[in-house]
Scaffold this motif. Structure first.
Motif, PDB file in Angstrom:
ATOM      1  N   TYR A   8      -5.160  -6.266   3.646  1.00 55.46           N
ATOM      2  CA  TYR A   8      -6.605  -6.387   3.508  1.00 55.46           C
ATOM      3  C   TYR A   8      -7.314  -5.617   4.625  1.00 55.46           C
ATOM      4  N   ASP A   9      -6.807  -5.711   5.855  1.00 56.82           N
ATOM      5  CA  ASP A   9      -7.375  -4.949   6.966  1.00 56.82           C
ATOM      6  C   ASP A   9      -7.281  -3.445   6.696  1.00 56.82           C
ATOM      7  N   ARG A  10      -6.161  -3.007   6.105  1.00 53.63           N
ATOM      8  CA  ARG A  10      -6.021  -1.579   5.753  1.00 53.63           C
ATOM      9  C   ARG A  10      -7.088  -1.177   4.751  1.00 53.63           C
ATOM     10  N   ALA A  11      -7.348  -2.046   3.770  1.00 48.10           N
ATOM     11  CA  ALA A  11      -8.380  -1.746   2.768  1.00 48.10           C
ATOM     12  C   ALA A  11      -9.757  -1.693   3.420  1.00 48.10           C
ATOM     13  N   CYS A  12     -10.029  -2.604   4.351  1.00 44.67           N
ATOM     14  CA  CYS A  12     -11.320  -2.608   5.046  1.00 44.67           C
ATOM     15  C   CYS A  12     -11.506  -1.357   5.891  1.00 44.67           C
ATOM     16  N   ALA A  13     -10.415  -0.725   6.293  1.00 43.69           N
ATOM     17  CA  ALA A  13     -10.483   0.465   7.142  1.00 43.69           C
ATOM     18  C   ALA A  13     -10.856   1.734   6.382  1.00 43.69           C
ATOM     19  N   ILE A  14     -10.890   1.679   5.056  1.00 43.57           N
ATOM     20  CA  ILE A  14     -11.294   2.859   4.280  1.00 43.57           C
ATOM     21  C   ILE A  14     -12.755   3.146   4.615  1.00 43.57           C
ATOM     22  N   PRO A  55     -16.833   5.425   0.263  1.00 39.58           N
ATOM     23  CA  PRO A  55     -17.044   4.554  -0.900  1.00 39.58           C
ATOM     24  C   PRO A  55     -15.774   4.268  -1.698  1.00 39.58           C
ATOM     25  N   ALA A  56     -14.860   5.241  -1.755  1.00 35.01           N
ATOM     26  CA  ALA A  56     -13.573   5.046  -2.439  1.00 35.01           C
ATOM     27  C   ALA A  56     -12.528   5.890  -1.738  1.00 35.01           C
ATOM     28  N   GLY A  57     -11.331   5.351  -1.599  1.00 33.38           N
ATOM     29  CA  GLY A  57     -10.270   6.097  -0.947  1.00 33.38           C
ATOM     30  C   GLY A  57      -8.905   5.629  -1.399  1.00 33.38           C
ATOM     31  N   VAL A  58      -7.951   6.522  -1.359  1.00 29.89           N
ATOM     32  CA  VAL A  58      -6.579   6.229  -1.776  1.00 29.89           C
ATOM     33  C   VAL A  58      -5.845   5.537  -0.626  1.00 29.89           C
ATOM     34  N   ILE A  59      -5.008   4.559  -0.980  1.00 25.13           N
ATOM     35  CA  ILE A  59      -4.218   3.822   0.000  1.00 25.13           C
ATOM     36  C   ILE A  59      -2.784   3.721  -0.519  1.00 25.13           C
ATOM     37  N   GLU A  60      -1.813   3.878   0.371  1.00 24.00           N
ATOM     38  CA  GLU A  60      -0.406   3.728  -0.029  1.00 24.00           C
ATOM     39  C   GLU A  60      -0.081   2.256  -0.215  1.00 24.00           C
ATOM     40  N   ILE A  61       0.651   1.976  -1.287  1.00 25.69           N
ATOM     41  CA  ILE A  61       1.146   0.627  -1.553  1.00 25.69           C
ATOM     42  C   ILE A  61       2.620   0.781  -1.873  1.00 25.69           C
ATOM     43  N   VAL A  86      -6.466   2.535  -5.140  1.00 25.61           N
ATOM     44  CA  VAL A  86      -7.769   3.064  -4.752  1.00 25.61           C
ATOM     45  C   VAL A  86      -8.600   1.889  -4.272  1.00 25.61           C
ATOM     46  N   VAL A  87      -9.097   1.987  -3.051  1.00 18.71           N
ATOM     47  CA  VAL A  87      -9.975   0.966  -2.493  1.00 18.71           C
ATOM     48  C   VAL A  87     -11.411   1.389  -2.768  1.00 18.71           C
ATOM     49  N   VAL A  88     -12.188   0.469  -3.313  1.00 21.59           N
ATOM     50  CA  VAL A  88     -13.602   0.706  -3.593  1.00 21.59           C
ATOM     51  C   VAL A  88     -14.388  -0.191  -2.644  1.00 21.59           C
ATOM     52  N   THR A  89     -15.152   0.429  -1.752  1.00 22.80           N
ATOM     53  CA  THR A  89     -15.853  -0.341  -0.726  1.00 22.80           C
ATOM     54  C   THR A  89     -17.284  -0.685  -1.106  1.00 22.80           C
ATOM     55  N   ALA A  90     -17.725  -0.319  -2.292  1.00 24.83           N
ATOM     56  CA  ALA A  90     -19.094  -0.600  -2.725  1.00 24.83           C
ATOM     57  C   ALA A  90     -19.336  -2.106  -2.798  1.00 24.83           C
ATOM     58  N   GLU A  91     -20.531  -2.514  -2.401  1.00 24.03           N
ATOM     59  CA  GLU A  91     -20.892  -3.917  -2.482  1.00 24.03           C
ATOM     60  C   GLU A  91     -21.358  -4.244  -3.895  1.00 24.03           C
ATOM     61  N   GLY A  92     -21.367  -5.525  -4.212  1.00 21.81           N
ATOM     62  CA  GLY A  92     -21.890  -5.982  -5.481  1.00 21.81           C
ATOM     63  C   GLY A  92     -20.799  -6.247  -6.490  1.00 21.81           C
ATOM     64  N   VAL A 124     -11.285  11.515  -5.717  1.00 23.33           N
ATOM     65  CA  VAL A 124     -10.632  10.566  -4.827  1.00 23.33           C
ATOM     66  C   VAL A 124      -9.192  11.011  -4.595  1.00 23.33           C
ATOM     67  N   ALA A 125      -8.564  11.549  -5.636  1.00 24.76           N
ATOM     68  CA  ALA A 125      -7.189  12.056  -5.552  1.00 24.76           C
ATOM     69  C   ALA A 125      -7.034  13.170  -6.564  1.00 24.76           C
ATOM     70  N   ALA A 126      -6.132  14.092  -6.268  1.00 22.81           N
ATOM     71  CA  ALA A 126      -5.903  15.216  -7.182  1.00 22.81           C
ATOM     72  C   ALA A 126      -5.316  14.743  -8.506  1.00 22.81           C
ATOM     73  N   SER A 127      -4.436  13.754  -8.453  1.00 27.54           N
ATOM     74  CA  SER A 127      -3.850  13.193  -9.667  1.00 27.54           C
ATOM     75  C   SER A 127      -3.290  11.820  -9.348  1.00 27.54           C
ATOM     76  N   ALA A 128      -2.996  11.054 -10.385  1.00 28.79           N
ATOM     77  CA  ALA A 128      -2.417   9.724 -10.212  1.00 28.79           C
ATOM     78  C   ALA A 128      -1.560   9.398 -11.418  1.00 28.79           C
ATOM     79  N   VAL A 129      -0.411   8.806 -11.188  1.00 29.86           N
ATOM     80  CA  VAL A 129       0.476   8.380 -12.263  1.00 29.86           C
ATOM     81  C   VAL A 129       0.207   6.907 -12.544  1.00 29.86           C
ATOM     82  N   ILE A 130      -0.104   6.607 -13.808  1.00 30.30           N
ATOM     83  CA  ILE A 130      -0.330   5.227 -14.233  1.00 30.30           C
ATOM     84  C   ILE A 130       0.759   4.897 -15.227  1.00 30.30           C
ATOM     85  N   ASP A 131       1.596   3.927 -14.893  1.00 32.30           N
ATOM     86  CA  ASP A 131       2.704   3.580 -15.783  1.00 32.30           C
ATOM     87  C   ASP A 131       2.214   2.721 -16.943  1.00 32.30           C
TER      88      ASP A 131
END
Length: 166
Positions: A49-55, A58-64, A70-76, A115-122
């Motif tokens: 969660y701290d890693r996500a807060c560090a983005i 507004p949006a950024g890729v995070i390793e899992i 993708v972490v979305v920091t927008a409120e609401g 946000v990223a050049a590409s992403a694989v979604i299984d």
């Protein structure tokens, strides 16, 4: 359209299989150490969660684990607007799907940033959840016909997670 009501912390969008390695606000397991500049709770070890807060955008890729999120920091609140489009708004009163699509299409090309050049979604699809949550924090409820094929998950934390159909 169903709204994911957020309490102000970051949201996480990730492939379902990646969330087995996401520990949210829980202490890291198996000797894992997380280093961040700021911690939500400095009395314990840093968390995912701290890693996500560090983005810092507004949006950024995070390793899992060996995957991504993708972490979305927008409120609401947030809602899926079809496949792969997430809308976030501060007020839901005048946020009908048609209105949100009109606003989306009115944005100039320069307003979009990849946000990223590409992403694989299984085959398990994507989940949307509060970044403090883990996969064990949510339970599956079969979507009804009025839920447009979204999977809606809820846990008593409270945490809600939605996934795109697979």
């Amino acid at each position: 359209m169903f709204w994911f009501v957020n309490d102000g912390g970051p949201l996480l969008i990730a492939p379902r299989r990646a969330l087995a390695a996401w520990e949210g606000g829980d202490q890291p397991s198996a000797g894992r150490t997380i280093t961040v500049e700021w911690q939500y709770d400095p009395s314990g070890p840093a968390t995912d969660y701290d890693r996500a807060c560090a983005i810092g955008q507004p949006a950024g890729v995070i390793e899992i684990g060996d995957s991504w999120g993708v972490v979305v920091t927008a409120e609401g609140s947030a809602a899926w607007l079809g496949v792969g489009i997430l809308a976030t708004v501060l007020v839901q009163e005048d946020s009908a799907e048609e209105t949100l699509f009109e606003l989306l299409h009115a944005l100039p090309e320069a307003a979009w940033k990849p946000v990223a050049a590409s992403a694989v979604i299984d085959g398990d699809g994507l989940l949307l959840l509060h970044a403090a949550s883990t996969l064990k924090d949510v339970e599956i409820r079969t979507p009804s016909d009025t839920e447009s094929g979204l999977h809606w998950r809820r846990h008593s934390k409270p945490s809600t997670s939605w996934s795109l159909p697979h």
